[in-house]
Design a protein around this motif. Structure first.
Motif, PDB file in Angstrom:
ATOM      1  N   ALA A  16      -3.823   4.481   5.097  1.00 46.17           N
ATOM      2  CA  ALA A  16      -3.882   2.827   4.843  1.00 46.17           C
ATOM      3  C   ALA A  16      -5.532   2.354   5.016  1.00 46.17           C
ATOM      4  O   ALA A  16      -6.314   3.144   5.655  1.00 46.17           O
ATOM      5  N   ALA A  37      -8.389  -1.004   5.794  1.00 47.29           N
ATOM      6  CA  ALA A  37      -8.792  -2.456   6.298  1.00 47.29           C
ATOM      7  C   ALA A  37     -10.101  -2.518   5.860  1.00 47.29           C
ATOM      8  O   ALA A  37     -10.857  -1.662   5.797  1.00 47.29           O
ATOM      9  N   ILE A  80      -0.704  -2.730   9.785  1.00 46.45           N
ATOM     10  CA  ILE A  80      -1.894  -2.422   8.934  1.00 46.45           C
ATOM     11  C   ILE A  80      -2.496  -3.850   9.580  1.00 46.45           C
ATOM     12  O   ILE A  80      -2.176  -5.054   9.083  1.00 46.45           O
ATOM     13  N   SER A 108      -2.352  -1.727   0.718  1.00 47.08           N
ATOM     14  CA  SER A 108      -3.393  -1.993   1.524  1.00 47.08           C
ATOM     15  C   SER A 108      -4.612  -1.452   0.598  1.00 47.08           C
ATOM     16  O   SER A 108      -5.804  -2.102   0.611  1.00 47.08           O
TER      17      SER A 108
END
Length: 446
Positions: A307, A309, A183, A391
């Motif tokens: 997930a 970012a 990730i 995350s």
């Protein structure tokens, strides 16, 4: 004898008249009150039923994704003030539809604006109530916190920013694991994105998809801290970071082929959310609005974890990068509405918790009167295993210095016209940046 007959006839007529009058009097006679007094009853005027008000509330979220539940909740509690939700698509055509209704003043009492430039146009058109006079009634700064100030226009509020804005990269964690990619860290760059996308792409799977609304997030975040103009007052649209970022995206389209060509995406009207959730893309640049689809496992079934970012910086040497976010979904009252007071009561109720049915779709209320933990529980209810919680907590609920795009809509449209030419291969990068800056400068001079 005749005289007696005449007298009898007159008496008979008088008796008939008395009987008729008596019957009419009985129909209209005042009925005794509880104390038996007919006169007291006559002095009390019958109460008139309360006037029912209908409010129309426009927003860009599909009704079934929360807004209808919001309206139903209000309507159940307020039988004399009923709200109808009207959905408009948050694009140029949809905003034009809303603006037309606002100017008519009959079918739009409340509305949501999603960018300061759109709200500015509505203020200029005279269809947004100045809330300055209502600070004793509702303190926006106190309720929403310091990020609310990003929505001040001419030092005034023309709407309540109701939700926490979030923009980030959605990631198919299974595809990351299969490619042995971690990730991404919080400080990653667009060069990293290019590398990830090239490794993740495969037949019928894009490395990266981007919502058009999020297309320029990294560019605006790059200069948000220093300003859209340079120290000399001229446009900052021709800066070196923008050139680097545009070139990376262009290479991803035409060299790496890890993201769709701009023209292809526009003409085919790609259903980006659906494609990501079907496993046809490894990464998606978007906002919190797709939670409403990601959480809907009936219509959008998927067996992978998601997930997150943050929006990447263009270059690692940037120290003052700001992230798209802050507060959003600004709820305004139409200055042409005939029911402004009722609309204002609804707006306060909505902002301070009435909007909670929107949380499962990713709209987390920004008001301090709302328990954020409750909103997050609603967001993830029943789908907790579909997200990488670490995350999610770092990115979706993390603390990042944010910005709101605060350039006029005419400037936004002009620069889009120029960068579209670059991504359609109709002009080179240097000409694109030069034209964007020149058109911005023309607006500044005006």
């Amino acid at each position: 004898m005749k005289r007696n007959k005449l007298l009898l006839t007159v008496l008979s007529l008088i008796m008939v008249m008395v009987l008729v009058a008596g019957c009419g009097g009985n129909n209209n006679a005042a009925k005794p009150s509880a104390t038996g007094s007919a006169q007291a009853s006559e002095s009390v005027a019958p109460s008139e039923p309360a006037k029912k008000i209908k409010l129309t509330f426009w927003g860009g979220v599909p009704a079934e994704a929360g807004p209808q539940a919001v309206a139903d909740s209000w309507n159940a509690e307020n039988p004399n003030v009923q709200v109808e939700y009207i959905r408009y698509v948050n694009d140029d055509a949809g905003n034009l539809k809303l603006d037309t209704a606002l100017l008519a003043g009959q079918d739009a009492d409340l509305y949501i604006s999603y960018t300061p430039s759109r709200l500015q146009k509505r203020i200029d058109a005279g269809v947004a109530v100045d809330l300055s006079a209502k600070t004793s009634d509702y303190n926006i700064d106190e309720q929403m916190g310091p990020d609310a100030k990003q929505w001040l226009i001419n030092d005034k509020y023309y709407g309540i920013p109701t939700k926490k804005n979030m923009a980030f990269i959605w990631l198919n964690k299974k595809m990351l694991d299969d490619a042995n990619l971690p990730i991404p860290p919080l400080d990653w760059t667009w060069s990293d994105v290019q590398e990830y996308a090239a490794k993740l792409k495969r037949e019928k799977v894009w490395g990266l998809l981007q919502h058009e609304a999020a297309f320029t997030s990294q560019f605006d975040g790059t200069i948000a801290a220093e300003g859209y103009t340079k120290a000399d007052g001229t446009s900052n649209f021709d800066n070196a970071y923008w050139k680097q970022g545009f070139q990376i995206l262009h290479d991803m389209m035409f060299k790496d082929k890890s993201t769709p060509e701009y023209g292809e995406q526009l003409t085919s009207k790609m259903p980006l959310d659906t494609m990501f959730l079907k496993g046809e893309a490894a990464m998606l640049t978007a906002g919190e609005f797709i939670f409403r689809n990601a959480n809907n496992l009936v219509d959008f079934p998927h067996d992978f974890q998601i997930a997150f970012a943050p929006i990447p910086k263009i270059s690692a040497d940037q120290t003052n990068f700001k992230y798209p976010g802050g507060l959003g979904d600004v709820l305004s009252v139409n200055a042409k509405s005939e029911n402004q007071e009722a609309a204002w009561e609804f707006a306060k109720w909505y902002a301070d918790g009435g909007m909670l049915p929107m949380a499962p779709g990713g709209r987390i209320p920004s008001s301090k009167s709302v328990d954020s933990a409750k909103a997050i529980d609603l967001l993830l209810k029943g789908v907790e295993d579909k997200y990488d919680r670490d995350s999610l907590n770092k990115v979706v609920f993390g603390q990042f210095e944010s910005f709101q795009l605060n350039v006029p809509q005419q400037v936004v449209d002009a620069r889009k016209e120029e960068y579209e030419k670059y991504f359609l291969n109709k002009q080179d990068i240097d000409t694109t940046l030069k034209n964007m800056a020149e058109r911005h400068n023309q607006h500044i001079k005006k």
